[in-house]
Design a protein around this motif. Structure first.
Motif, PDB file in Angstrom:
ATOM      1  N   ASP A 122       0.827  -1.211   0.000  1.00  0.00           N
ATOM      2  CA  ASP A 122       0.000   0.000   0.000  1.00  0.00           C
ATOM      3  C   ASP A 122       0.859   1.258   0.000  1.00  0.00           C
ATOM      4  OD1 ASP A 122      -2.311  -1.459  -0.060  1.00  0.00           O
ATOM      5  OD2 ASP A 122      -2.740  -1.290   2.084  1.00  0.00           O
ATOM      6  N   HIS A 123       1.914   1.275   0.815  1.00  0.00           N
ATOM      7  CA  HIS A 123       2.738   2.485   0.861  1.00  0.00           C
ATOM      8  C   HIS A 123       3.533   2.648  -0.431  1.00  0.00           C
ATOM      9  CE1 HIS A 123       4.493   5.948   2.650  1.00  0.00           C
ATOM     10  NE2 HIS A 123       5.720   5.457   2.673  1.00  0.00           N
ATOM     11  N   ALA A 124       3.917   1.540  -1.050  1.00  0.00           N
ATOM     12  CA  ALA A 124       4.614   1.639  -2.336  1.00  0.00           C
ATOM     13  C   ALA A 124       3.743   2.350  -3.371  1.00  0.00           C
ATOM     14  CB  ALA A 124       5.001   0.248  -2.827  1.00  0.00           C
ATOM     15  N   GLN A 125       2.431   2.058  -3.365  1.00  0.00           N
ATOM     16  CA  GLN A 125       1.536   2.721  -4.318  1.00  0.00           C
ATOM     17  C   GLN A 125       1.471   4.227  -4.053  1.00  0.00           C
ATOM     18  OE1 GLN A 125       0.797   0.173  -6.466  1.00  0.00           O
ATOM     19  NE2 GLN A 125       1.909  -0.823  -4.796  1.00  0.00           N
ATOM     20  N   SER A 126       1.413   4.599  -2.781  1.00  0.00           N
ATOM     21  CA  SER A 126       1.379   6.027  -2.441  1.00  0.00           C
ATOM     22  C   SER A 126       2.649   6.729  -2.903  1.00  0.00           C
ATOM     23  CB  SER A 126       1.196   6.198  -0.928  1.00  0.00           C
ATOM     24  OG  SER A 126      -0.015   5.639  -0.487  1.00  0.00           O
ATOM     25  N   TYR A 145       9.875   3.371  -3.566  1.00  0.00           N
ATOM     26  CA  TYR A 145       8.978   2.354  -4.124  1.00  0.00           C
ATOM     27  C   TYR A 145       9.762   1.085  -4.458  1.00  0.00           C
ATOM     28  CZ  TYR A 145       5.829   0.361  -7.708  1.00  0.00           C
ATOM     29  OH  TYR A 145       5.044  -0.461  -8.461  1.00  0.00           O
ATOM     30  N   GLU A 146      10.925   1.252  -5.080  1.00  0.00           N
ATOM     31  CA  GLU A 146      11.737   0.102  -5.463  1.00  0.00           C
ATOM     32  C   GLU A 146      12.241  -0.657  -4.240  1.00  0.00           C
ATOM     33  OE1 GLU A 146      14.948  -2.433  -6.731  1.00  0.00           O
ATOM     34  OE2 GLU A 146      15.132  -0.768  -5.328  1.00  0.00           O
ATOM     35  N   ALA A 147      12.576   0.063  -3.176  1.00  0.00           N
ATOM     36  CA  ALA A 147      13.050  -0.601  -1.957  1.00  0.00           C
ATOM     37  C   ALA A 147      11.950  -1.466  -1.347  1.00  0.00           C
ATOM     38  CB  ALA A 147      13.520   0.451  -0.953  1.00  0.00           C
ATOM     39  N   LEU A 148      10.709  -0.969  -1.339  1.00  0.00           N
ATOM     40  CA  LEU A 148       9.602  -1.760  -0.804  1.00  0.00           C
ATOM     41  C   LEU A 148       9.303  -2.957  -1.712  1.00  0.00           C
ATOM     42  CD1 LEU A 148       7.225   1.114   0.387  1.00  0.00           C
ATOM     43  CD2 LEU A 148       8.445  -0.514   1.825  1.00  0.00           C
ATOM     44  N   ALA A 149       9.383  -2.760  -3.023  1.00  0.00           N
ATOM     45  CA  ALA A 149       9.167  -3.880  -3.946  1.00  0.00           C
ATOM     46  C   ALA A 149      10.225  -4.960  -3.730  1.00  0.00           C
ATOM     47  CB  ALA A 149       9.200  -3.377  -5.391  1.00  0.00           C
ATOM     48  N   SER A 150      11.458  -4.557  -3.467  1.00  0.00           N
ATOM     49  CA  SER A 150      12.525  -5.530  -3.219  1.00  0.00           C
ATOM     50  C   SER A 150      12.249  -6.327  -1.947  1.00  0.00           C
ATOM     51  CB  SER A 150      13.876  -4.814  -3.105  1.00  0.00           C
ATOM     52  OG  SER A 150      14.224  -4.192  -4.329  1.00  0.00           O
ATOM     53  N   LYS A 151      11.701  -5.673  -0.921  1.00  0.00           N
ATOM     54  CA  LYS A 151      11.346  -6.382   0.314  1.00  0.00           C
ATOM     55  C   LYS A 151      10.249  -7.410   0.045  1.00  0.00           C
ATOM     56  CE  LYS A 151      12.566  -2.883   3.772  1.00  0.00           C
ATOM     57  NZ  LYS A 151      12.040  -2.025   4.873  1.00  0.00           N
ATOM     58  N   LEU A 152       9.271  -7.039  -0.766  1.00  0.00           N
ATOM     59  CA  LEU A 152       8.195  -7.968  -1.086  1.00  0.00           C
ATOM     60  C   LEU A 152       8.735  -9.200  -1.813  1.00  0.00           C
ATOM     61  CD1 LEU A 152       5.502  -5.387  -2.275  1.00  0.00           C
ATOM     62  CD2 LEU A 152       5.341  -6.825  -0.242  1.00  0.00           C
TER      63      LEU A 152
END
Length: 712
Positions: free
Chosen positions: A332-336, A360-367
């Motif tokens: 959700d925060h990545a989308q924001s 955004y890329e850092a959160l995608a990498s965590k996912l």
């Protein structure tokens, strides 16, 4: 005489069960009645050879102001109602409404049930209420006002497509037998009779047991079930509006209906005590804010969109701080972060956009690290790489842009190869090919760029032919057709490029006509119009070039007068149109008009960030001062151009001449600055960043219908 119906059956289902609706629609419409039975007398008259057409709810209905009216018309013209039963449909108010309408207006005996998930009678079992597969309107009496009463009916006999029931084959034959008006045994005679009888017996026994248990437990659990049902209904309605409904409205390009949906959801949340909402409810509220911001952005209200995006980002950041290891919070925060960065990109603030996209890329990498096998997270990684590639490209760092898009292309190709008929896979793969092609063109790899664009055009044409009303696919085809025409021109194939550009204008015009309030569609139309003007200029069709470029300036001036914000992409379109008019004026021996256009572009470019030598802003600056320098060599324009290039990062002027060098007059050899101006002016016109309007607003947890993504 039996009544005549337009549809043999109406398939009612929850959008979460779209794959089952598609399967049943295909299975029944393609089913061929055994030849010995065709024409014989069945329970409903002569047995037909085929069972079609069927109406698949919410796929065939036209978008309009009243969706309910279209559904009721289809129900009234259907001989049977086939209900796909699952926990999703049990909680769907739309499925219940269609059953209630059919019971009150038609013969309830013509309602057929197909179980695809959940359990019959589970609503009566404490702790298993969410597994109930039958909608209440199916298992209870419906009064004349189309209201579901508390009076329960016997559980209906149903076809069971689960492996534990009839299986897909057995369920299909049951539904077909009922629609044909023949006995089931007559259809399965040539197949395995023993297995068919066992499945029928097992289904009958399970339904009987479920009915007995339901009667015994109903009186003790009705109050709690009703309260839970109402809560689940509200949550399911919210998810339906945020995912399924908005996905279908995106396809047909209806911002007006989408805005009504978002506003009603936000009004509902505003009436609630935010302090009493749990994390999931707050997350849904943030997604509604992103939806409303997206609508404002599509209408050209950039400032209003940013305010809404920032409010959503504040909520998602707080939820992430509370639960930093929960994937939904990270998503959700990545989308924001994406949408806040997107506005920064629109306004030309590439530094701010890059910071947001890096987050955004850092959160995608965590996912991805938490669950590498979940392909939705891999796609988030691809989107993040694509966004960073966009910023790198527009900052002039083409090597970094090429790396980012190459990484995204690996993921997107794998996604497409595994899902060749899925719109998401088609559009994402085509979009990344488009961006990779654009970077290749800016690195003078024009042949590779043309091949990639051509492959993307073929990909989108094939998908749009299968779904002509899909607005998202039309957007993709419009943009990549424009870029393909540009690539052909870069190779010197201008005569081939012009009809392709005309096709892009026609596509963009059709897209804009579907929703004239959509600023995004208008921007794509301007892009195609600008390219056509540039091609006409290159072909020395001065009248056409002047008409198209002049019309583009008038359109942008009208936006200014209307008080709409002129974003970075629109400003660039305006300046490139002036460059076309300047060249046409010079060729028509009107140096005063040419100088006026060049001076406006030079003044505008002087206010922009020119720190990267390969950036579009530097291209405009070089083209304007180069043109003025050719007209007045001693007026200091070459000196201003050389100074700007010397100050730019990396001194990234082209290492080799452009594909078609500027022709110089016999009396003036090109200076160093003249060569730079010519090379800069041949770079491909930048196009908008990835428009992730649909995909960005919906988490993959609820991905059950075709969604649309953005386009390079």
């Amino acid at each position: 005489m039996l009544p005549s119906f337009r549809y043999k059956g109406f398939i009612s289902y929850s959008w979460a069960d779209a794959k089952w609706g598609k399967w049943l629609h295909h299975a029944i419409e393609t089913y061929r009645t055994p030849r010995p039975l065709v024409g014989t007398e069945g329970r409903r008259g002569p047995v037909p050879a085929r069972l079609h057409p069927l109406f698949k709810d919410r796929e065939e209905e036209a978008a309009g102001a009243s969706i309910g009216r279209a559904v009721e018309e289809a129900l009234a013209n259907s001989e049977f109602l086939v209900v796909i039963c699952s926990p999703n449909s049990a909680k769907s108010q739309w499925v219940n409404r269609e059953i209630a309408w059919f019971k009150t207006h038609r013969d309830p005996a013509n309602i057929l049930a197909l179980i695809v998930g959940g359990e019959p009678g589970a609503a009566a079992l404490p702790g298993r209420e969410a597994d109930e597969c039958f909608p209440r309107a199916l298992t209870h009496v419906v009064n004349a006002a189309m209201e579901v009463t508390p009076e329960a009916l016997d559980e209906p006999l149903a076809a069971d497509a689960r492996d534990s029931g009839d299986g897909k084959r057995g369920a299909k034959l049951k539904i077909a037998a009922a629609l044909l008006g023949v006995g089931l045994d007559e259809l399965v005679r040539r197949d395995d009779r023993r297995r068919a009888r066992l499945r029928i017996a097992a289904t009958t026994a399970s339904l009987a047991i479920a009915a007995v248990m339901s009667v015994l437990a109903w009186s003790a659990t009705v109050a709690r079930n009703e309260a839970l049902f109402q809560r689940n209904e509200a949550q399911d309605l919210t998810e339906f509006m945020l995912t399924d409904l908005r996905g279908r409205l995106d396809e047909v390009g209806r911002l007006d209906i989408l805005e009504t949906v978002g506003s009603r959801l936000m009004t509902s949340y505003d009436r609630q005590d935010l302090a009493a909402l749990d994390a999931d409810a707050l997350g849904r509220r943030a997604r509604v804010q992103l939806l409303l911001g997206e609508i404002e952005n599509n209408r050209g209200n950039v400032a209003g969109a940013l305010k809404t995006y920032q409010a959503a980002a504040a909520t998602t950041a707080e939820l992430l701080a509370r639960e930093p290891d929960v994937p939904q919070r990270q998503f959700d925060h990545a989308q924001s972060l994406y949408w806040v960065g997107f506005i920064a990109w629109q306004r030309g603030d590439l530094g701010a956009a890059k910071r947001q996209f890096q987050g955004y890329e850092a959160l995608a990498s965590k996912l991805v690290a938490a669950d590498p096998r979940k392909f939705d997270w891999q796609l988030e990684k691809s989107y993040a790489q694509s966004n960073l590639g966009t910023v790198a490209s527009e900052s002039g760092d083409l090597a970094a842009a090429s790396r980012h898009f190459a990484a995204a292309l690996v993921i997107d190709r794998r996604f497409y190869e595994a899902n060749r008929t899925l719109d998401d896979a088609i559009m994402q793969y085509g979009e990344t090919m488009s961006w990779a092609a654009r970077v290749a063109a800016r690195r003078y790899e024009f042949a590779r760029a043309e091949v990639l664009y051509g492959q993307g055009v073929a990909l989108y044409r094939q998908a749009l032919a299968a779904d002509p009303k899909n607005q998202a696919l039309l957007i993709k085809l419009t943009i990549i057709t424009t870029q393909h025409a540009r690539a052909l021109n870069d190779l010197g194939r201008t005569e081939e490029a012009r009809p392709v550009a005309d096709e892009a204008i026609a596509l963009a015009t059709a897209m804009s006509a579907r929703d004239r309030s959509n600023a995004q569609a208008a921007e794509y139309q301007r892009n195609a119009q600008l390219l056509a003007a540039q091609l006409a200029k290159d072909a020395r069709d001065h009248a056409t070039a002047a008409r198209l470029a002049g019309g583009l300036l008038q359109t942008i001036d009208a936006r200014r007068r209307a008080g709409l914000e002129i974003n970075n992409a629109t400003l660039e379109q305006e300046n490139l149109a002036r460059l076309v008019l300047a060249v046409v004026a010079l060729r028509q021996r009107n140096p005063a008009a040419a100088a006026k256009h060049y001076e406006v572009v030079a003044a505008t470019a002087a206010k922009l960030d020119r720190s990267a030598a390969g950036s579009p802003n530097m291209t405009l600056f070089a083209s304007a001062h180069g043109g003025l320098g050719l007209m007045a060599p001693n007026a200091g324009h070459w000196k201003a151009l050389l100074g700007a290039v010397e100050r730019a990062r990396g001194r990234r002027w082209p290492a080799r001449p452009c594909c078609r060098p500027r022709r110089c007059s016999p009396n003036s050899a090109p200076t160093k600055a003249g060569r730079l101006s010519a090379a800069y002016s041949r770079q491909a016109m930048p196009i908008p960043i990835s428009w992730r309007c649909s995909r960005r607003a919906r988490p993959p947890f609820y991905q059950d219908r075709r969604e649309t993504d953005s386009s390079a």
